[in-house]
Write an enzyme that holds these catalytic residues in place. Structure first.
Site, PDB file in Angstrom:
ATOM      1  N   ASP A   1       0.826  -1.325  -0.085  1.00 55.43           N
ATOM      2  CA  ASP A   1      -0.125  -0.003   0.029  1.00 55.43           C
ATOM      3  C   ASP A   1       0.729   1.106   0.104  1.00 55.43           C
ATOM      4  OD1 ASP A   1      -0.020   1.399   2.889  1.00 55.43           O
ATOM      5  OD2 ASP A   1       0.562  -0.913   3.000  1.00 55.43           O
TER       6      ASP A   1
ATOM      7  N   GLY B   1       4.940  -0.372   5.374  1.00 54.94           N
ATOM      8  CA  GLY B   1       3.777  -0.763   4.276  1.00 54.94           C
ATOM      9  C   GLY B   1       4.658  -0.942   3.218  1.00 54.94           C
ATOM     10  N   GLU B   2       4.124  -0.632   2.055  1.00 53.89           N
ATOM     11  CA  GLU B   2       4.465  -0.770   0.548  1.00 53.89           C
ATOM     12  C   GLU B   2       4.553  -2.379   0.299  1.00 53.89           C
ATOM     13  OE1 GLU B   2       8.516   0.842   0.154  1.00 53.89           O
ATOM     14  OE2 GLU B   2       7.856   2.837   0.803  1.00 53.89           O
ATOM     15  N   GLY B   3       4.314  -3.246   1.199  1.00 56.07           N
ATOM     16  CA  GLY B   3       4.403  -4.550   1.067  1.00 56.07           C
ATOM     17  C   GLY B   3       5.680  -5.389   1.613  1.00 56.07           C
TER      18      GLY B   3
END
Length: 349
Positions: A169, A316-318
């Site tokens: 995200d 975040g970001e995966g």
């Protein structure tokens, strides 16, 4: 919406029986053993294998940033999308190390359209959500469009060779939306699921908590008991476009028979939404990690998941999901490649 079939319990039992015959004391590889068994059931084999992975980083903006809930300005969202596409973000480095492709899904960034890029998936539903304190985040039709955008992104990743998939995200303000959506779906007070996100100070945290409480009250006035309302309607009231898109990523990947890995708080809010829409999804879910956000532990508890990692991440970001890819590959390799006592001629204790 993608329909997810239940995993085959026969293969679950057969894989567990094989796991118990491998040349090691029973249970000595801890939760790696159960992960391998679950992978075998998903793939309908006693000898699971995992190859390339992929992460779909869904990006969108949030109108609730107008309430001063984040330590970063909203313009960071489009700037970080460009950083992802240039390969300069944390997720790019972690994905490279973990053997994973990065796809960037623009499902709701507020700004000019991005230049074409081989890893950019343009599917902008609207330029950011409404301010969820004062209005619904999006319409039900927009929520469905965001879900379908995530599904389509997952299908592309699968068609290009992914054998396991994660969602990531990017969206300034999205831990506020994730807190509101989590509280609503689980019937919890805002105080139990609202954290500091990007690292806000005490004053901003107090504002953020009040915002989540007001948003929940506004949505309940429209939908009634939020824990019993239609999950997609709740997401339209309180969620984020990238959170709903993450739900779509999980649904389509699981429907294609792939294991799917959750990341931090906003992405796991998407997993929670997806599991409410399609309960069979839980059998395909693995928790990449547990973040420092207090609501993340409540999400994982509700999904019945134990995190593979706990590294105090909150980016975040995966990133946490993709860090867990090698762990899952190892779990598959152990079950597929280790010899049983009979095969190796090793005496049992």
């Amino acid at each position: 919406m993608s329909r997810v079939p239940p995993v085959d319990r026969e293969f679950l039992d057969r894989a567990r029986a094989r796991q118990d015959r491998l040349t090691k004391p029973p249970g000595s590889l801890g939760r790696l053993e159960e992960a391998g068994v679950r992978l075998a059931a998903i793939q309908r084999t006693e000898r699971p294998r995992l190859g390339p992975g992929a992460v779909v980083v869904a990006a969108a903006d949030h109108g609730v940033t107008a309430e001063g809930v984040s330590a970063y300005p909203a313009e960071v969202t489009p700037q970080m999308v460009l950083n992802f596409l240039a390969g300069g973000a944390a997720i790019n480095q972690i994905a490279r190390a973990a053997g994973a492709e990065v796809y960037v899904l623009d499902v709701g960034v507020n700004g000019p359209e991005f230049p074409a890029h081989e890893r950019l998936i343009p599917a902008r539903v609207r330029p950011g959500t409404g301010n969820l304190v004062r209005e619904p985040a999006m319409s039900p039709a927009e929520a469905m469009a965001a879900l379908q955008a995530g599904e389509n992104a997952a299908r592309r990743a699968v068609s290009e060779g992914a054998t396991l998939l994660a969602a990531g995200d990017m969206g300034i303000g999205n831990t506020t939306a994730a807190a509101a959506l989590t509280a609503a779906l689980l019937g919890l007070p805002a105080s139990e699921v609202t954290g500091r996100g990007t690292g806000v100070d005490d004053a901003a945290y107090a504002r953020k908590l009040a915002v989540v409480e007001r948003a929940l009250a506004r949505a309940a006035a429209e939908l009634g008991d939020l824990a019993k309302a239609d999950p997609l309607d709740v997401a339209a009231q309180l969620g984020g476009l990238e959170i709903v898109a993450a739900a779509g990523v999980f649904l389509a990947a699981a429907a294609a028979g792939l294991p799917v890995v959750t990341d931090g708080f906003p992405v796991t809010a998407g997993a929670l939404l997806a599991a409410r829409l399609e309960p069979n999804l839980k059998d395909y879910l693995f928790a990449g990690h547990r973040s420092v956000e207090p609501g993340h532990a409540r999400q994982l508890e509700a999904l019945g998941l134990e995190p593979l990692l706990d590294l105090e991440l909150r980016l975040g970001e995966g990133t946490g999901a993709v860090l867990a890819f090698p762990v899952l590959r190892a779990a598959a390799a152990v079950l597929a490649g280790m010899a049983t006592f009979d095969e190796a001629g090793v005496s049992e204790g």
